[in-house]
Scaffold this active site. Structure first.
Site, PDB file in Angstrom:
ATOM      1  N   SER A  22       0.922  -1.189   0.225  1.00  0.00           N
ATOM      2  CA  SER A  22      -0.002  -0.066   0.025  1.00  0.00           C
ATOM      3  C   SER A  22       0.946   1.286   0.046  1.00  0.00           C
ATOM      4  O   SER A  22       1.255   1.595   0.988  1.00  0.00           O
ATOM      5  CB  SER A  22      -0.829  -0.094   1.371  1.00  0.00           C
ATOM      6  OG  SER A  22      -2.141  -0.690   0.996  1.00  0.00           O
ATOM      7  N   ASN A  25       1.164   4.140   2.877  1.00  0.00           N
ATOM      8  CA  ASN A  25       0.663   3.704   4.091  1.00  0.00           C
ATOM      9  C   ASN A  25       1.796   3.162   4.658  1.00  0.00           C
ATOM     10  O   ASN A  25       2.493   2.084   4.152  1.00  0.00           O
ATOM     11  CB  ASN A  25      -0.381   2.478   3.782  1.00  0.00           C
ATOM     12  CG  ASN A  25      -0.678   1.804   5.209  1.00  0.00           C
ATOM     13  OD1 ASN A  25       0.094   1.617   5.983  1.00  0.00           O
ATOM     14  ND2 ASN A  25      -1.564   0.710   5.000  1.00  0.00           N
ATOM     15  N   ALA A  27       3.007   2.091   7.632  1.00  0.00           N
ATOM     16  CA  ALA A  27       3.230   0.915   8.302  1.00  0.00           C
ATOM     17  C   ALA A  27       3.364  -0.291   7.414  1.00  0.00           C
ATOM     18  O   ALA A  27       4.116  -1.110   7.684  1.00  0.00           O
ATOM     19  CB  ALA A  27       1.782   0.838   9.308  1.00  0.00           C
ATOM     20  N   ASN A 110     -13.266  -0.040   4.807  1.00  0.00           N
ATOM     21  CA  ASN A 110     -13.243   0.029   3.607  1.00  0.00           C
ATOM     22  C   ASN A 110     -13.968  -0.769   2.576  1.00  0.00           C
ATOM     23  O   ASN A 110     -14.050  -0.669   1.459  1.00  0.00           O
ATOM     24  CB  ASN A 110     -11.628  -0.168   3.354  1.00  0.00           C
ATOM     25  CG  ASN A 110     -10.662   0.602   3.913  1.00  0.00           C
ATOM     26  OD1 ASN A 110      -9.683   0.224   4.618  1.00  0.00           O
ATOM     27  ND2 ASN A 110     -10.710   1.924   3.692  1.00  0.00           N
ATOM     28  N   HIS A 137      -3.981  -4.699  -4.865  1.00  0.00           N
ATOM     29  CA  HIS A 137      -4.533  -6.042  -3.892  1.00  0.00           C
ATOM     30  C   HIS A 137      -5.908  -5.913  -3.363  1.00  0.00           C
ATOM     31  O   HIS A 137      -6.568  -6.897  -3.003  1.00  0.00           O
ATOM     32  CB  HIS A 137      -3.594  -6.454  -2.781  1.00  0.00           C
ATOM     33  CG  HIS A 137      -3.359  -5.131  -1.864  1.00  0.00           C
ATOM     34  ND1 HIS A 137      -2.878  -4.101  -2.211  1.00  0.00           N
ATOM     35  CD2 HIS A 137      -3.446  -5.038  -0.614  1.00  0.00           C
ATOM     36  CE1 HIS A 137      -2.846  -3.229  -1.005  1.00  0.00           C
ATOM     37  NE2 HIS A 137      -3.253  -3.726   0.096  1.00  0.00           N
ATOM     38  N   GLU A 174     -12.866   4.399  -1.398  1.00  0.00           N
ATOM     39  CA  GLU A 174     -12.457   3.461  -0.214  1.00  0.00           C
ATOM     40  C   GLU A 174     -13.426   3.350   0.892  1.00  0.00           C
ATOM     41  O   GLU A 174     -12.933   3.066   2.017  1.00  0.00           O
ATOM     42  CB  GLU A 174     -11.141   4.204   0.345  1.00  0.00           C
ATOM     43  CG  GLU A 174      -9.963   4.489  -0.861  1.00  0.00           C
ATOM     44  CD  GLU A 174      -9.281   3.044  -1.039  1.00  0.00           C
ATOM     45  OE1 GLU A 174      -8.813   2.497   0.178  1.00  0.00           O
ATOM     46  OE2 GLU A 174      -8.559   2.879  -1.999  1.00  0.00           O
ATOM     47  N   ARG A 211      -6.559   8.576  -2.327  1.00  0.00           N
ATOM     48  CA  ARG A 211      -7.448   7.590  -2.601  1.00  0.00           C
ATOM     49  C   ARG A 211      -8.932   7.589  -3.025  1.00  0.00           C
ATOM     50  O   ARG A 211      -9.669   6.852  -3.452  1.00  0.00           O
ATOM     51  CB  ARG A 211      -7.299   6.323  -1.812  1.00  0.00           C
ATOM     52  CG  ARG A 211      -5.932   5.645  -1.491  1.00  0.00           C
ATOM     53  CD  ARG A 211      -5.984   4.539  -0.886  1.00  0.00           C
ATOM     54  NE  ARG A 211      -4.812   4.191  -0.101  1.00  0.00           N
ATOM     55  CZ  ARG A 211      -4.892   2.829   0.490  1.00  0.00           C
ATOM     56  NH1 ARG A 211      -5.790   2.279   0.898  1.00  0.00           N
ATOM     57  NH2 ARG A 211      -3.486   2.497   0.867  1.00  0.00           N
ATOM     58  N   HIS A 247      -6.355   7.327   4.466  1.00  0.00           N
ATOM     59  CA  HIS A 247      -7.770   7.693   4.509  1.00  0.00           C
ATOM     60  C   HIS A 247      -7.938   8.659   5.491  1.00  0.00           C
ATOM     61  O   HIS A 247      -7.137   8.732   6.337  1.00  0.00           O
ATOM     62  CB  HIS A 247      -8.286   6.264   5.029  1.00  0.00           C
ATOM     63  CG  HIS A 247      -8.407   5.159   4.042  1.00  0.00           C
ATOM     64  ND1 HIS A 247      -7.929   3.806   4.761  1.00  0.00           N
ATOM     65  CD2 HIS A 247      -8.472   5.134   2.953  1.00  0.00           C
ATOM     66  CE1 HIS A 247      -7.824   2.931   3.442  1.00  0.00           C
ATOM     67  NE2 HIS A 247      -8.225   3.609   2.534  1.00  0.00           N
ATOM     68  N   ASP A 249      -9.893   8.502   8.168  1.00  0.00           N
ATOM     69  CA  ASP A 249     -10.110   8.004   9.574  1.00  0.00           C
ATOM     70  C   ASP A 249      -8.874   7.791  10.201  1.00  0.00           C
ATOM     71  O   ASP A 249      -8.829   7.363  11.382  1.00  0.00           O
ATOM     72  CB  ASP A 249     -10.834   6.821   9.475  1.00  0.00           C
ATOM     73  CG  ASP A 249     -10.331   5.339   8.707  1.00  0.00           C
ATOM     74  OD1 ASP A 249      -9.079   5.642   8.295  1.00  0.00           O
ATOM     75  OD2 ASP A 249     -10.782   4.449   8.804  1.00  0.00           O
ATOM     76  N   CYS A 368     -10.274   0.924  11.582  1.00  0.00           N
ATOM     77  CA  CYS A 368     -10.260   0.397  10.222  1.00  0.00           C
ATOM     78  C   CYS A 368     -10.944  -0.914  10.092  1.00  0.00           C
ATOM     79  O   CYS A 368     -11.279  -1.592   8.994  1.00  0.00           O
ATOM     80  CB  CYS A 368      -8.714  -0.007   9.777  1.00  0.00           C
ATOM     81  SG  CYS A 368      -7.685   1.488   9.707  1.00  0.00           S
TER      82      CYS A 368
HETATM   83  O1  SUG Z   1      -5.700   0.044   2.391  1.00  0.00           O
HETATM   84  N1  SUG Z   1      -3.256  -1.830   4.339  1.00  0.00           N
HETATM   85  C1  SUG Z   1      -4.645  -1.303   4.219  1.00  0.00           C
HETATM   86  C2  SUG Z   1      -5.065  -0.844   5.619  1.00  0.00           C
HETATM   87  C3  SUG Z   1      -6.485   0.008   5.794  1.00  0.00           C
HETATM   88  C4  SUG Z   1      -6.606   0.837   6.785  1.00  0.00           C
HETATM   89  N2  SUG Z   1      -8.029   1.227   6.717  1.00  0.00           N
HETATM   90  C5  SUG Z   1      -8.363   2.415   7.229  1.00  0.00           C
HETATM   91  N3  SUG Z   1      -7.766   3.249   7.490  1.00  0.00           N
HETATM   92  N4  SUG Z   1      -9.800   2.373   7.345  1.00  0.00           N
HETATM   93  C6  SUG Z   1      -4.588   0.002   3.468  1.00  0.00           C
HETATM   94  O2  SUG Z   1      -3.777   0.569   2.992  1.00  0.00           O
HETATM   95  C7  SUG Z   1      -1.708  -3.373   3.742  1.00  0.00           C
HETATM   96  C8  SUG Z   1      -1.286  -4.729   2.963  1.00  0.00           C
HETATM   97  C9  SUG Z   1       0.309  -4.919   2.820  1.00  0.00           C
HETATM   98  O3  SUG Z   1       0.881  -4.338   2.678  1.00  0.00           O
HETATM   99  O4  SUG Z   1       0.393  -6.122   2.937  1.00  0.00           O
HETATM  100  C10 SUG Z   1      -3.044  -2.662   3.579  1.00  0.00           C
HETATM  101  O5  SUG Z   1      -3.579  -3.195   2.579  1.00  0.00           O
END
Ligand code: SUG
Length: 446
Positions: A22, A25, A27, A110, A137, A174, A211, A247, A249, A368
């Site tokens: 992602s 993102n 993390a 989502n 994905h 999303e 997004r 996002h 949130d 989430c």
């Molecule tokens: O869409 N992570 C999700 C996390 C979604 C969080 N949702 C909200 N904030 N509501 C995303 O980025 C990571 C999958 C990976 O890297 O293996 C992932 O899809």
């Protein structure tokens, strides 16, 4: 009409892993390639659901999707036996195997945008499954999400499950992660706030993708039959997206009359406050709880996930409770903020913490993991399938997770055809447990 706000949490799937899939993102990028624990992840999620059911809230379960998703790999030209495909893709195109194996449907915020019957023109609860087209994905989730929603909210006199928006960049969507509803009481007319990061009419050249488009918010407001006077479209701040708030949130949560948000959550903060006040006029007085950047920086907000909390109205408690991830307690700035927050006499009276570490490493906090659905008593009675958390379902799901989930999964394990076999066995058993029918997953239909 009285109504309650139910939470439907995404059950973590057996292939939960850290794929680094992602963009934007932080993390997810940081965790790429780490070993995951699908079993710990599913048990953490089930425990969170149980804790909310135990305090008197209505808690539902959203089933995981079929992963690895062989139909995607076959569409991409791989052929032969299922096991042969897994081995071949693992050798030749591991990035495609990661894409086909993500358990990302666990982040049910989502899954869809949801509007309660109190806000819709036809008096039904409306759902638009999110197309999630920004990430490869996740762009495969909507058909199965729709199937799940149609099984659970099957009564068409009360519920309307739409198709996802078209898979065109202008309509990137999303789901409820970019949606907040404020109201005096859940069953009363509310103000629906839809937040977008990008206007498809102009070019967007940010460091990370935005997004959600303005056009998708407009389309959803139209198809859900929302009153334009009670609907507010806001632009998410570019600064927040650049800092990793993929996002809304991640920087904002709200329920009832309370909006809890970071000072830098919206592009035009003063305009946002004024627009919400205008939309709420004659219905209720909004409570704005704004967190200044001088107390919690955007970076601290995003690493701690302070705002990716569930803001809960717990039966018997006067003020709202913020259910934050453990990481919020571990971050000195957000811990100190939470301590100050509850000593004031604002709408949030307590902060509690939940451990969802396996999900957090992929950028998914408590908020989430859940899709909120406001339901009247009659709508609640109209739910189908066995998805409401009870002590019996809790015990059954725990046993199921212990039986079918691996303790540990490293990136190389995705190429093990046995994981596909185990995953299907788990989902077969689950579809019975949750009363979803034996044709719920594509592999069950042959
Ligand atoms: O869409 N992570 C999700 C996390 C979604 C969080 N949702 C909200 N904030 N509501 C995303 O980025 C990571 C999958 C990976 O890297 O293996 C992932 O899809």
């Amino acid at each position: 009409m009285t109504a309650i706000e139910a939470n439907f949490d995404g059950l973590v799937g057996p292939t939960h892993n850290y794929g680094g899939l992602s963009e934007g993102n932080l993390a997810s990028a940081r965790s790429e390639g780490l070993a995951s624990s699908p079993r710990e992840a599913v048990l953490e999620g089930i425990a969170k659901m149980k804790s909310l059911a135990d305090i008197g809230l209505l808690q539902g379960v959203m089933p995981p999707h079929e992963r690895p998703f062989l139909p995607l790999l076959r569409t991409l030209g791989f052929s032969g036996s299922d096991a042969g495909i897994i081995e071949q893709v693992g050798r030749e195109a591991p990035h495609l195997l990661r894409r086909a194996s993500s358990a990302s449907a666990m982040w049910a915020a989502n899954a869809a945008m949801v509007s309660p019957s109190a806000d819709s023109a036809d008096g039904r609860v409306h759902f638009t499954p999110a197309n999630l087209l920004t990430t490869g994905h996740r762009a495969i989730e909507a058909p199965q999400t729709r199937r799940a929603l149609e099984r659970i909210f099957a009564d068409e006199t009360r519920f309307s499950v739409h198709d996802s928006l078209p898979y065109q960049p202008d309509f990137a969507d999303e789901g409820a992660a970019n949606h907040v509803r404020l109201c005096e009481a859940h069953g009363a007319t509310g103000v629906e706030i839809l937040v977008w990061g990008r206007d498809a009419a102009s070019s967007y050249d940010g460091r990370f993708p935005a997004r959600q488009t303005r056009q998708s918010c407009e389309a959803i407001a139209r198809r859900h039959g929302l009153d334009p006077a009670r609907t507010v479209l806001l632009q998410q701040s570019r600064t927040a997206i650049e800092a990793g708030a993929f996002h809304n949130d991640v920087v904002c949560v709200g329920t009832r009359t309370c909006l809890f948000y970071h000072e830098q959550a919206f592009e035009d903060r003063d305009g946002a406050v004024a627009a919400i006040r205008r939309a709420a006029d004659g219905l209720f007085e909004p409570d704005f709880v704004e967190v200044p950047a001088s107390e919690v920086t955007l970076d601290d907000a995003i690493t701690s996930y302070l705002f990716n909390s569930q803001l809960l109205q717990i039966p018997g408690e006067d003020r709202l409770v913020l259910l934050a991830p453990e990481e919020t307690r571990e971050n000195p700035a957000t811990r100190a903020y939470c301590e100050r927050l509850v000593t004031g006499n604002g709408p949030i009276g307590a902060v509690r913490f939940a451990s969802v570490r396996q999900s957090m490493r992929n950028g998914g906090g408590p908020a989430c993991l859940r899709l909120r659905v406001v339901l009247t008593e009659v709508e609640r009675q109209a739910l189908s399938a066995n998805v409401i958390m009870t002590p019996d379902l809790f015990a059954a799901l725990n046993d199921w997770g212990m039986t079918h989930y691996r303790e540990s999964l490293s990136p190389g394990d995705l190429a093990d055809p046995q994981l596909l076999v185990e995953s299907r066995q788990a989902l077969d058993a689950l579809s019975v447990l949750l009363g979803l029918g034996s044709d719920f997953y594509p592999f069950q239909r042959g």
